[in-house]
Design a protein around this motif. Structure first.
Motif, mmCIF file in Angstrom:
data_model
loop_
_atom_site.group_PDB
_atom_site.id
_atom_site.type_symbol
_atom_site.label_atom_id
_atom_site.label_comp_id
_atom_site.label_asym_id
_atom_site.label_seq_id
_atom_site.Cartn_x
_atom_site.Cartn_y
_atom_site.Cartn_z
ATOM 1 N N GLN A 1 0.844 -1.182 0.000
ATOM 2 C CA GLN A 1 0.000 0.000 0.000
ATOM 3 C C GLN A 1 0.886 1.240 0.000
ATOM 4 O O GLN A 1 1.724 1.403 0.868
ATOM 5 C CB GLN A 1 -0.899 0.007 1.238
ATOM 6 N N VAL A 2 0.716 2.065 -0.984
ATOM 7 C CA VAL A 2 1.516 3.285 -1.082
ATOM 8 C C VAL A 2 0.625 4.461 -0.668
ATOM 9 O O VAL A 2 -0.477 4.615 -1.172
ATOM 10 C CB VAL A 2 2.032 3.486 -2.525
ATOM 11 N N LYS A 3 1.138 5.250 0.257
ATOM 12 C CA LYS A 3 0.387 6.412 0.711
ATOM 13 C C LYS A 3 1.068 7.677 0.209
ATOM 14 O O LYS A 3 2.289 7.748 0.106
ATOM 15 C CB LYS A 3 0.320 6.433 2.236
ATOM 16 N N VAL A 4 0.264 8.676 -0.084
ATOM 17 C CA VAL A 4 0.767 9.960 -0.568
ATOM 18 C C VAL A 4 0.217 11.047 0.360
ATOM 19 O O VAL A 4 -0.981 11.116 0.604
ATOM 20 C CB VAL A 4 0.311 10.220 -2.023
ATOM 21 N N ASN A 5 1.125 11.886 0.857
ATOM 22 C CA ASN A 5 0.641 12.991 1.693
ATOM 23 C C ASN A 5 0.349 14.203 0.808
ATOM 24 O O ASN A 5 0.514 14.153 -0.405
ATOM 25 C CB ASN A 5 1.631 13.305 2.817
ATOM 26 N N LYS A 6 -0.035 15.316 1.422
ATOM 27 C CA LYS A 6 -0.439 16.488 0.641
ATOM 28 C C LYS A 6 0.728 17.148 -0.068
ATOM 29 O O LYS A 6 0.540 17.934 -0.976
ATOM 30 C CB LYS A 6 -1.169 17.505 1.518
ATOM 31 N N ASP B 1 4.771 13.361 -1.089
ATOM 32 C CA ASP B 1 5.708 12.346 -0.629
ATOM 33 C C ASP B 1 4.999 10.995 -0.563
ATOM 34 O O ASP B 1 3.835 10.915 -0.172
ATOM 35 C CB ASP B 1 6.248 12.721 0.755
ATOM 36 N N THR B 2 5.706 9.920 -0.943
ATOM 37 C CA THR B 2 5.115 8.574 -0.889
ATOM 38 C C THR B 2 5.908 7.695 0.067
ATOM 39 O O THR B 2 7.097 7.912 0.293
ATOM 40 C CB THR B 2 5.132 7.923 -2.295
ATOM 41 N N TRP B 3 5.216 6.711 0.655
ATOM 42 C CA TRP B 3 5.878 5.707 1.493
ATOM 43 C C TRP B 3 5.045 4.429 1.485
ATOM 44 O O TRP B 3 3.860 4.441 1.190
ATOM 45 C CB TRP B 3 6.099 6.239 2.920
ATOM 46 N N ASP B 4 5.726 3.313 1.784
ATOM 47 C CA ASP B 4 5.046 2.005 1.833
ATOM 48 C C ASP B 4 4.537 1.751 3.234
ATOM 49 O O ASP B 4 5.065 2.250 4.207
ATOM 50 C CB ASP B 4 6.037 0.877 1.486
ATOM 51 N N GLU B 5 3.541 0.941 3.305
ATOM 52 C CA GLU B 5 3.024 0.545 4.593
ATOM 53 C C GLU B 5 3.106 -0.924 4.782
ATOM 54 O O GLU B 5 3.088 -1.722 3.915
ATOM 55 C CB GLU B 5 1.553 0.971 4.718
#
Length: 196
Positions: free
Chosen positions: A184-189, A192-196
């Motif tokens: 699951q890749v999350k993107v902030n406002k 920036d992306t990071w894995d969970e």
């Protein structure tokens, strides 16, 4: 005719028995001559040219860097391998020609065995393409069972085949390095992306 073969007829063909060629067979002088001739010709006209050509091609590939040379022995192992393969390829490529030479021998049991083996292998037209007399029905019914009662007995007695579910690894407790879940890749406002 009285049921007997008349050997006095000029056009009567009597089939000759097929000679048995086994490990104890002793070749005739003419067959030995053809063996030696085949051995010499296959060596000089097939094995030597193919071995030399394969060695030249291998050396060319090593010089261009397509094949790597051995750190200690250089190109020698690959050249020896190419030479051996060329030698055997040359010998194998001459087998048909040698068989034809034996088939052309007139009073040769080996030539006769090769000729009769060729006629035995070639079947009449359509012989193998004919449909079998008894067609088996593969759609769930046994080809040996004809009555519905027997089908019911067969279903009751024989266990039903259940396929085993596919497992991605040989041993479930050993990690393989391959994961089945999608990260699951999350993107902030800010993007920036990071894995969970």
């Amino acid at each position: 005719m009285n049921g007997r073969a008349d050997f006095g007829e000029p056009n009567a063909e009597v089939p000759r028995p097929i000679p048995h060629i086994g490990a104890d067979y002793i070749p005739t002088e003419e067959e030995r001559r053809v063996f030696a001739e085949c051995s010499d010709e296959s060596f000089w006209f097939r094995s030597v040219p193919l071995a030399a050509t394969s060695m030249l091609i291998t050396q060319g590939l090593i010089s261009k860097g397509i094949l790597s040379s051995h750190p200690k022995y250089g190109s020698i192992p690959k050249l020896i391998f190419a030479c051996i393969m060329g030698y055997f390829a040359g010998k194998l490529s001459y087998v048909k020609t040698c068989q034809e030479k034996f088939k052309n021998l007139e009073n040769s049991p080996l030539g006769e065995a090769l000729r009769s083996g060729q006629t035995r292998r070639s079947s009449p037209t359509g012989y193998y393409s004919q449909k079998p007399k008894y067609d088996s029905n593969v759609s769930g019914h046994s080809s040996f069972v004809t009555s519905p009662e027997a089908d019911n007995i067969e279903k009751e007695v024989l266990p039903r085949y259940e396929p085993i579910p596919f497992s991605a690894s040989m041993n479930e407790s050993t990690p393989t390095g391959i994961t089945d879940h999608i990260a699951q890749v999350k993107v902030n406002k800010y993007g920036d992306t990071w894995d969970e």
